[in-house]
Motif scaffolding. Structure first.
Motif, PDB file in Angstrom:
ATOM      1  N   ARG A  78      10.540  58.617 -30.822  1.00 52.21           N
ATOM      2  CA  ARG A  78       9.301  57.940 -31.194  1.00 52.21           C
ATOM      3  C   ARG A  78       9.052  56.721 -30.315  1.00 52.21           C
ATOM      4  O   ARG A  78       9.955  55.913 -30.079  1.00 52.21           O
ATOM      5  CB  ARG A  78       9.381  57.486 -32.645  1.00 52.21           C
ATOM      6  CG  ARG A  78       8.759  58.452 -33.629  1.00 52.21           C
ATOM      7  CD  ARG A  78       7.267  58.357 -33.539  1.00 52.21           C
ATOM      8  NE  ARG A  78       6.598  59.127 -34.602  1.00 52.21           N
ATOM      9  CZ  ARG A  78       5.294  59.302 -34.608  1.00 52.21           C
ATOM     10  NH1 ARG A  78       4.549  58.801 -33.639  1.00 52.21           N
ATOM     11  NH2 ARG A  78       4.728  59.985 -35.554  1.00 52.21           N
ATOM     12  N   ASN A  79       7.793  56.593 -29.832  1.00 51.61           N
ATOM     13  CA  ASN A  79       7.378  55.449 -29.006  1.00 51.61           C
ATOM     14  C   ASN A  79       8.303  55.237 -27.813  1.00 51.61           C
ATOM     15  O   ASN A  79       8.576  54.114 -27.410  1.00 51.61           O
ATOM     16  CB  ASN A  79       7.313  54.168 -29.850  1.00 51.61           C
ATOM     17  CG  ASN A  79       6.387  54.316 -31.043  1.00 51.61           C
ATOM     18  OD1 ASN A  79       6.821  54.727 -32.113  1.00 51.61           O
ATOM     19  ND2 ASN A  79       5.122  53.999 -30.853  1.00 51.61           N
ATOM     20  N   HIS A  80       8.747  56.356 -27.219  1.00 48.51           N
ATOM     21  CA  HIS A  80       9.741  56.256 -26.147  1.00 48.51           C
ATOM     22  C   HIS A  80       9.579  57.396 -25.152  1.00 48.51           C
ATOM     23  O   HIS A  80       8.971  57.229 -24.112  1.00 48.51           O
ATOM     24  CB  HIS A  80      11.135  56.232 -26.777  1.00 48.51           C
ATOM     25  CG  HIS A  80      12.243  55.851 -25.857  1.00 48.51           C
ATOM     26  ND1 HIS A  80      13.447  55.363 -26.311  1.00 48.51           N
ATOM     27  CD2 HIS A  80      12.349  55.899 -24.513  1.00 48.51           C
ATOM     28  CE1 HIS A  80      14.236  55.101 -25.279  1.00 48.51           C
ATOM     29  NE2 HIS A  80      13.586  55.435 -24.173  1.00 48.51           N
ATOM     30  N   GLY A  81      10.112  58.570 -25.466  1.00 51.71           N
ATOM     31  CA  GLY A  81      10.013  59.674 -24.529  1.00 51.71           C
ATOM     32  C   GLY A  81      10.964  60.806 -24.866  1.00 51.71           C
ATOM     33  O   GLY A  81      11.703  60.757 -25.850  1.00 51.71           O
ATOM     34  N   PRO A  82      10.979  61.858 -24.031  1.00 46.80           N
ATOM     35  CA  PRO A  82      11.760  63.062 -24.319  1.00 46.80           C
ATOM     36  C   PRO A  82      13.202  62.987 -23.828  1.00 46.80           C
ATOM     37  O   PRO A  82      13.515  62.325 -22.839  1.00 46.80           O
ATOM     38  CB  PRO A  82      11.003  64.149 -23.551  1.00 46.80           C
ATOM     39  CG  PRO A  82      10.405  63.413 -22.379  1.00 46.80           C
ATOM     40  CD  PRO A  82      10.082  62.033 -22.878  1.00 46.80           C
ATOM     41  N   VAL A  83      14.066  63.702 -24.553  1.00 53.19           N
ATOM     42  CA  VAL A  83      15.456  63.933 -24.157  1.00 53.19           C
ATOM     43  C   VAL A  83      15.666  65.435 -24.228  1.00 53.19           C
ATOM     44  O   VAL A  83      15.519  66.027 -25.299  1.00 53.19           O
ATOM     45  CB  VAL A  83      16.453  63.222 -25.100  1.00 53.19           C
ATOM     46  CG1 VAL A  83      17.893  63.542 -24.703  1.00 53.19           C
ATOM     47  CG2 VAL A  83      16.220  61.714 -25.113  1.00 53.19           C
ATOM     48  N   VAL A  84      15.979  66.059 -23.098  1.00 58.75           N
ATOM     49  CA  VAL A  84      16.072  67.520 -23.045  1.00 58.75           C
ATOM     50  C   VAL A  84      17.400  67.926 -22.428  1.00 58.75           C
ATOM     51  O   VAL A  84      17.790  67.419 -21.374  1.00 58.75           O
ATOM     52  CB  VAL A  84      14.904  68.123 -22.239  1.00 58.75           C
ATOM     53  CG1 VAL A  84      14.989  69.638 -22.251  1.00 58.75           C
ATOM     54  CG2 VAL A  84      13.564  67.668 -22.814  1.00 58.75           C
ATOM     55  N   ALA A  85      18.093  68.834 -23.091  1.00 63.63           N
ATOM     56  CA  ALA A  85      19.400  69.304 -22.642  1.00 63.63           C
ATOM     57  C   ALA A  85      19.305  70.725 -22.103  1.00 63.63           C
ATOM     58  O   ALA A  85      18.379  71.475 -22.430  1.00 63.63           O
ATOM     59  CB  ALA A  85      20.395  69.253 -23.796  1.00 63.63           C
ATOM     60  N   GLY A  86      20.295  71.091 -21.275  1.00 63.79           N
ATOM     61  CA  GLY A  86      20.340  72.443 -20.737  1.00 63.79           C
ATOM     62  C   GLY A  86      21.722  72.783 -20.224  1.00 63.79           C
ATOM     63  O   GLY A  86      22.612  71.926 -20.162  1.00 63.79           O
ATOM     64  N   ALA A  87      21.888  74.037 -19.836  1.00 61.84           N
ATOM     65  CA  ALA A  87      23.156  74.474 -19.275  1.00 61.84           C
ATOM     66  C   ALA A  87      23.372  73.913 -17.881  1.00 61.84           C
ATOM     67  O   ALA A  87      24.489  73.894 -17.375  1.00 61.84           O
ATOM     68  CB  ALA A  87      23.212  75.999 -19.240  1.00 61.84           C
ATOM     69  N   SER A  88      22.295  73.444 -17.246  1.00 61.81           N
ATOM     70  CA  SER A  88      22.367  72.816 -15.930  1.00 61.81           C
ATOM     71  C   SER A  88      21.241  71.786 -15.846  1.00 61.81           C
ATOM     72  O   SER A  88      20.317  71.787 -16.667  1.00 61.81           O
ATOM     73  CB  SER A  88      22.192  73.852 -14.824  1.00 61.81           C
ATOM     74  OG  SER A  88      20.869  74.380 -14.847  1.00 61.81           O
TER      75      SER A  88
ATOM     76  N   HIS B 264       2.741  61.805 -20.467  1.00 60.31           N
ATOM     77  CA  HIS B 264       2.081  62.544 -21.534  1.00 60.31           C
ATOM     78  C   HIS B 264       2.994  62.735 -22.745  1.00 60.31           C
ATOM     79  O   HIS B 264       2.543  62.598 -23.890  1.00 60.31           O
ATOM     80  CB  HIS B 264       1.576  63.891 -21.007  1.00 60.31           C
ATOM     81  CG  HIS B 264       0.535  63.755 -19.950  1.00 60.31           C
ATOM     82  ND1 HIS B 264       0.844  63.824 -18.610  1.00 60.31           N
ATOM     83  CD2 HIS B 264      -0.798  63.504 -20.016  1.00 60.31           C
ATOM     84  CE1 HIS B 264      -0.253  63.640 -17.904  1.00 60.31           C
ATOM     85  NE2 HIS B 264      -1.263  63.439 -18.722  1.00 60.31           N
ATOM     86  N   ALA B 265       4.259  63.032 -22.496  1.00 60.15           N
ATOM     87  CA  ALA B 265       5.199  63.143 -23.609  1.00 60.15           C
ATOM     88  C   ALA B 265       5.380  61.796 -24.300  1.00 60.15           C
ATOM     89  O   ALA B 265       5.493  61.724 -25.532  1.00 60.15           O
ATOM     90  CB  ALA B 265       6.540  63.678 -23.125  1.00 60.15           C
ATOM     91  N   ALA B 266       5.412  60.717 -23.517  1.00 59.18           N
ATOM     92  CA  ALA B 266       5.510  59.381 -24.115  1.00 59.18           C
ATOM     93  C   ALA B 266       4.274  59.081 -24.950  1.00 59.18           C
ATOM     94  O   ALA B 266       4.361  58.484 -26.034  1.00 59.18           O
ATOM     95  CB  ALA B 266       5.706  58.330 -23.031  1.00 59.18           C
ATOM     96  N   ALA B 267       3.100  59.493 -24.451  1.00 55.57           N
ATOM     97  CA  ALA B 267       1.865  59.297 -25.221  1.00 55.57           C
ATOM     98  C   ALA B 267       1.934  60.051 -26.547  1.00 55.57           C
ATOM     99  O   ALA B 267       1.552  59.530 -27.599  1.00 55.57           O
ATOM    100  CB  ALA B 267       0.665  59.754 -24.397  1.00 55.57           C
ATOM    101  N   LEU B 268       2.419  61.287 -26.497  1.00 55.32           N
ATOM    102  CA  LEU B 268       2.569  62.073 -27.725  1.00 55.32           C
ATOM    103  C   LEU B 268       3.471  61.352 -28.720  1.00 55.32           C
ATOM    104  O   LEU B 268       3.193  61.317 -29.924  1.00 55.32           O
ATOM    105  CB  LEU B 268       3.145  63.449 -27.393  1.00 55.32           C
ATOM    106  CG  LEU B 268       3.419  64.375 -28.579  1.00 55.32           C
ATOM    107  CD1 LEU B 268       2.113  64.828 -29.216  1.00 55.32           C
ATOM    108  CD2 LEU B 268       4.245  65.585 -28.135  1.00 55.32           C
ATOM    109  N   SER B 269       4.536  60.739 -28.217  1.00 56.15           N
ATOM    110  CA  SER B 269       5.499  60.074 -29.094  1.00 56.15           C
ATOM    111  C   SER B 269       4.900  58.879 -29.822  1.00 56.15           C
ATOM    112  O   SER B 269       5.497  58.384 -30.785  1.00 56.15           O
ATOM    113  CB  SER B 269       6.731  59.633 -28.296  1.00 56.15           C
ATOM    114  OG  SER B 269       6.485  58.445 -27.561  1.00 56.15           O
TER     115      SER B 269
END
Length: 213
Positions: free
Chosen positions: A155-165, A95-100
């Protein structure tokens, strides 16, 4: 075997098992002292082994282990921009890839804040221009965007999400995927996103984690 290695293997298998990526797509990274552990190239997340991870230094130089994912530079750029970040999850979740792939996305607010947990765990989502997978030319754009937010959409790919863990990064990625699914399901309908006041009133911190399956 270090705890960071074991956790990376566990989270990688969980991501694949729950359908948040497919085939041999997606990659993860976690800090281990002055080094960065990343998933190897050509290995599906269901195949990741704690003893077979790529080891990079803080500049992205390959120190040990198998050849790293060709998108290792994404992880290095985000960690350089966000010293508080200790883990990154990148998937091609559907779904995130579709959004992109949608035209005319607002680059700083491609999704309305439809749920409280999206507001708490994701907050701002930034859309980056298209770069071919593995193209190091994306490094500067990724690093610049990561300075002001932990959630990026390529764009046209997907999400990259960072965090403390890794758990925190994955929680945020799941909320992004879930909210995008809701957004696409309600396309063409009137929705009632949370107001700025409602978002500001949310008391649960973005670092809240729940047990991973």
């Amino acid at each position: 075997m270090s705890g960071a290695r074991s956790e990376l293997e566990r989270i990688a298998h969980s991501i694949h098992r729950r359908g948040l990526t497919h085939g041999r797509t997606g990659n993860l990274a976690v800090r281990e002292g002055e080094r960065i552990l990343v998933t190897p190239t050509g290995v599906g997340l269901d195949e990741v082994e704690a003893s077979e991870l790529s080891v990079l230094d803080r500049s992205g130089r390959h120190l040990d282990g198998p050849k790293p994912t060709k998108e290792a530079f994404l992880h290095v750029a985000v960690m350089r921009a966000r010293p508080q970040t200790h883990a990154i999850v990148h998937t091609h979740s559907v779904h995130a890839a579709a959004l992109s792939c949608l035209a005319d996305l607002n680059p700083t607010e491609p999704l309305p804040p439809l749920t409280a947990y999206y507001g708490m765990r994701v907050g701002q989502l930034q859309v980056l221009p298209y770069f071919a997978p593995g193209d190091p030319a994306a490094t500067q754009a990724v690093e610049r965007a990561a300075e002001s937010g932990h959630a990026l959409l390529l764009r046209n790919h997907g999400p990259v999400v960072a965090g403390a863990s890794l758990g925190e990064a994955l929680d945020a990625l799941e909320e992004l995927e879930h909210t995008t699914q809701i957004y696409l399901l309600t396309a063409g309908m009137r929705t009632a996103p949370l107001s700025p006041a409602q978002l500001a009133a949310l008391s649960a911190p973005a670092t809240t984690e729940r047990p991973r399956p």
